[in-house]
Enzyme design. Structure first.
Site, PDB file in Angstrom:
ATOM      1  N   PRO A   1       0.818  -1.209   0.000  1.00 47.05           N
ATOM      2  CA  PRO A   1       0.000   0.000   0.000  1.00 47.05           C
ATOM      3  C   PRO A   1       0.855   1.262   0.000  1.00 47.05           C
ATOM      4  O   PRO A   1       1.593   1.537   0.930  1.00 47.05           O
ATOM      5  CB  PRO A   1      -0.786  -0.104   1.315  1.00 47.05           C
ATOM      6  CG  PRO A   1      -0.580  -1.486   1.811  1.00 47.05           C
ATOM      7  CD  PRO A   1       0.705  -1.958   1.238  1.00 47.05           C
ATOM      8  N   GLU A   2       0.735   2.005  -1.062  1.00 39.58           N
ATOM      9  CA  GLU A   2       1.339   3.336  -1.097  1.00 39.58           C
ATOM     10  C   GLU A   2       0.221   4.331  -0.815  1.00 39.58           C
ATOM     11  O   GLU A   2      -0.931   3.945  -0.629  1.00 39.58           O
ATOM     12  CB  GLU A   2       1.971   3.578  -2.472  1.00 39.58           C
ATOM     13  CG  GLU A   2       3.211   2.742  -2.725  1.00 39.58           C
ATOM     14  CD  GLU A   2       4.475   3.592  -2.849  1.00 39.58           C
ATOM     15  OE1 GLU A   2       4.398   4.819  -2.652  1.00 39.58           O
ATOM     16  OE2 GLU A   2       5.537   3.033  -3.145  1.00 39.58           O
TER      17      GLU A   2
ATOM     18  N   HIS B   1      -3.702 -14.586   9.289  1.00 39.01           N
ATOM     19  CA  HIS B   1      -3.188 -13.214   9.250  1.00 39.01           C
ATOM     20  C   HIS B   1      -4.260 -12.138   9.408  1.00 39.01           C
ATOM     21  O   HIS B   1      -3.992 -10.973   9.168  1.00 39.01           O
ATOM     22  CB  HIS B   1      -2.377 -12.950   7.983  1.00 39.01           C
ATOM     23  CG  HIS B   1      -1.244 -13.895   7.776  1.00 39.01           C
ATOM     24  ND1 HIS B   1      -0.300 -14.155   8.748  1.00 39.01           N
ATOM     25  CD2 HIS B   1      -0.915 -14.678   6.728  1.00 39.01           C
ATOM     26  CE1 HIS B   1       0.568 -15.049   8.291  1.00 39.01           C
ATOM     27  NE2 HIS B   1       0.210 -15.391   7.069  1.00 39.01           N
TER      28      HIS B   1
ATOM     29  N   ARG C   1       2.650  -9.707   6.727  1.00 36.59           N
ATOM     30  CA  ARG C   1       4.030  -9.392   7.129  1.00 36.59           C
ATOM     31  C   ARG C   1       4.125  -8.548   8.393  1.00 36.59           C
ATOM     32  O   ARG C   1       5.223  -8.206   8.823  1.00 36.59           O
ATOM     33  CB  ARG C   1       4.761  -8.726   5.970  1.00 36.59           C
ATOM     34  CG  ARG C   1       4.896  -9.701   4.812  1.00 36.59           C
ATOM     35  CD  ARG C   1       5.762  -9.187   3.703  1.00 36.59           C
ATOM     36  NE  ARG C   1       5.601 -10.080   2.562  1.00 36.59           N
ATOM     37  CZ  ARG C   1       6.205  -9.911   1.408  1.00 36.59           C
ATOM     38  NH1 ARG C   1       7.004  -8.882   1.223  1.00 36.59           N
ATOM     39  NH2 ARG C   1       6.011 -10.755   0.424  1.00 36.59           N
TER      40      ARG C   1
ATOM     41  N   ARG D   1      21.694  20.117   1.532  1.00 30.37           N
ATOM     42  CA  ARG D   1      21.550  18.673   1.720  1.00 30.37           C
ATOM     43  C   ARG D   1      22.440  17.913   0.750  1.00 30.37           C
ATOM     44  O   ARG D   1      22.421  18.155  -0.453  1.00 30.37           O
ATOM     45  CB  ARG D   1      20.097  18.252   1.466  1.00 30.37           C
ATOM     46  CG  ARG D   1      19.155  18.759   2.511  1.00 30.37           C
ATOM     47  CD  ARG D   1      19.031  17.719   3.612  1.00 30.37           C
ATOM     48  NE  ARG D   1      17.914  18.040   4.479  1.00 30.37           N
ATOM     49  CZ  ARG D   1      17.213  17.141   5.153  1.00 30.37           C
ATOM     50  NH1 ARG D   1      17.502  15.878   5.048  1.00 30.37           N
ATOM     51  NH2 ARG D   1      16.234  17.508   5.927  1.00 30.37           N
TER      52      ARG D   1
END
Length: 271
Positions: free
Chosen positions: A2-3, A91, A110, A152
């Site tokens: 999932p993004e 799960h 996971r 940076r």
DNA sequence: AGTGCGGCCTGTCCGC
DNA sequence: TGCGGACAGGCCGCAC
């Protein structure tokens, strides 16, 4: 995995089923997630009414009068709306069972996901307080990116994946946005011009918005119990396409590792 | 303060 | 065919 677009699509999918509904009970089947699910949480949220369902980065926030349930899907988590008596699968970690007989069920093989409860306003929660702006908000713009990047030395890909800089840009869309912006993923963040940051900010918004839009049309029904959890895969230009041809120029896509993450780019289109 | 990386997990893939 | 091992991946939290 999932993004942000999948999380947003999940938010939209579950909202109509949960909004203004009251919690009958919480069932914790397996506490083991990134952090163990609090046993106390069941008492905290029982009888509460869900008054808002929002997203901050990849965190889902289910608001009640007493507090907020914070859910993160990690990389394998999925949420579905099911009847409370739906058969439990391996799960399945967590049920939020509503008084109308519907149930929000978290499935996460996971276990990188999280379910947390906070009584405070969620933006003050430790996990959320340091997050950068939403990539689709107006605060996330050329000037912001340019200013934050000065001095940076970090490479640009890990820079835009830093949740303190901008929240919710994951590994897939970082590669895709850099491709769209024509920026090499290894370019030092502090050495990129404002003009190019304009293109990058726009590209990040474009890839995320396109994925959200596609999610709305290709997503499986959140109330179905069979089939895939409902995540979708946009047509990707570079991610996962090592050694394949660039969709723009035909050059072989290359892969390298940055910040321990697989990164893909076109050596011709991205400088 | 900025930066890099270890660690948490298991399904999937690959090689033997 | 079966088995073991490598790997992916979000992101916190620690070390430098």
């Amino acid at each position: 995995m999932p993004e942000l677009p999948e999380v947003e699509t999940t938010r939209r999918g579950i909202s109509p089923h949960l909004l203004n509904q009251s919690v009958q009970q919480v069932i914790i089947r397996n506490r083991n997630l990134r952090w163990p699910i609090s046993r106390q949480l069941a008492n905290d949220i029982k009888d509460q009414t869900i008054t808002s369902i929002e997203r901050r980065g990849k965190y889902l926030l289910l608001g009640t009068d007493k507090g907020t349930l914070i859910i993160h899907l990690g990389m394998s988590g999925s949420l579905r709306i099911l009847p409370c008596d739906e058969e439990v699968k391996k799960h399945d970690h967590f049920d939020l069972q509503m008084k109308n007989g519907q149930c929000l069920r978290l499935h996460d093989p996971r276990r990188f996901g999280a379910v947390l409860w906070t009584r405070k306003s969620p933006e003050t929660h430790k996990l959320l307080s340091a997050l950068g702006p939403e990539p689709l908000s107006e605060q996330f713009n050329t000037e912001y990116l340019f200013n934050r990047s000065r001095q940076r030395k970090q490479v640009i890909k890990t820079f835009i994946m830093d949740s303190k800089i901008v929240t919710g840009v994951g590994n897939i869309y970082a590669s895709e946005a850099l491709f769209l912006a024509g920026i090499h993923p290894k370019h030092a963040a502090g050495r990129i011009s404002q003009t190019r940051y304009a293109k990058l900010a726009e590209s990040i918004k474009t890839v995320l918005e396109a994925a959200i839009e596609q999610g709305g049309t290709t997503l499986k029904d959140f109330t179905q119990s069979d089939g895939k959890p409902g995540y979708f895969k946009q047509q990707l230009n570079v991610y996962g396409r090592a050694d394949e041809s660039c969709t723009s120029c035909g050059t072989k896509i290359k892969q390298l590792t940055l910040g321990q993450r697989a990164s893909y780019f076109c050596p011709h289109c991205q400088k």
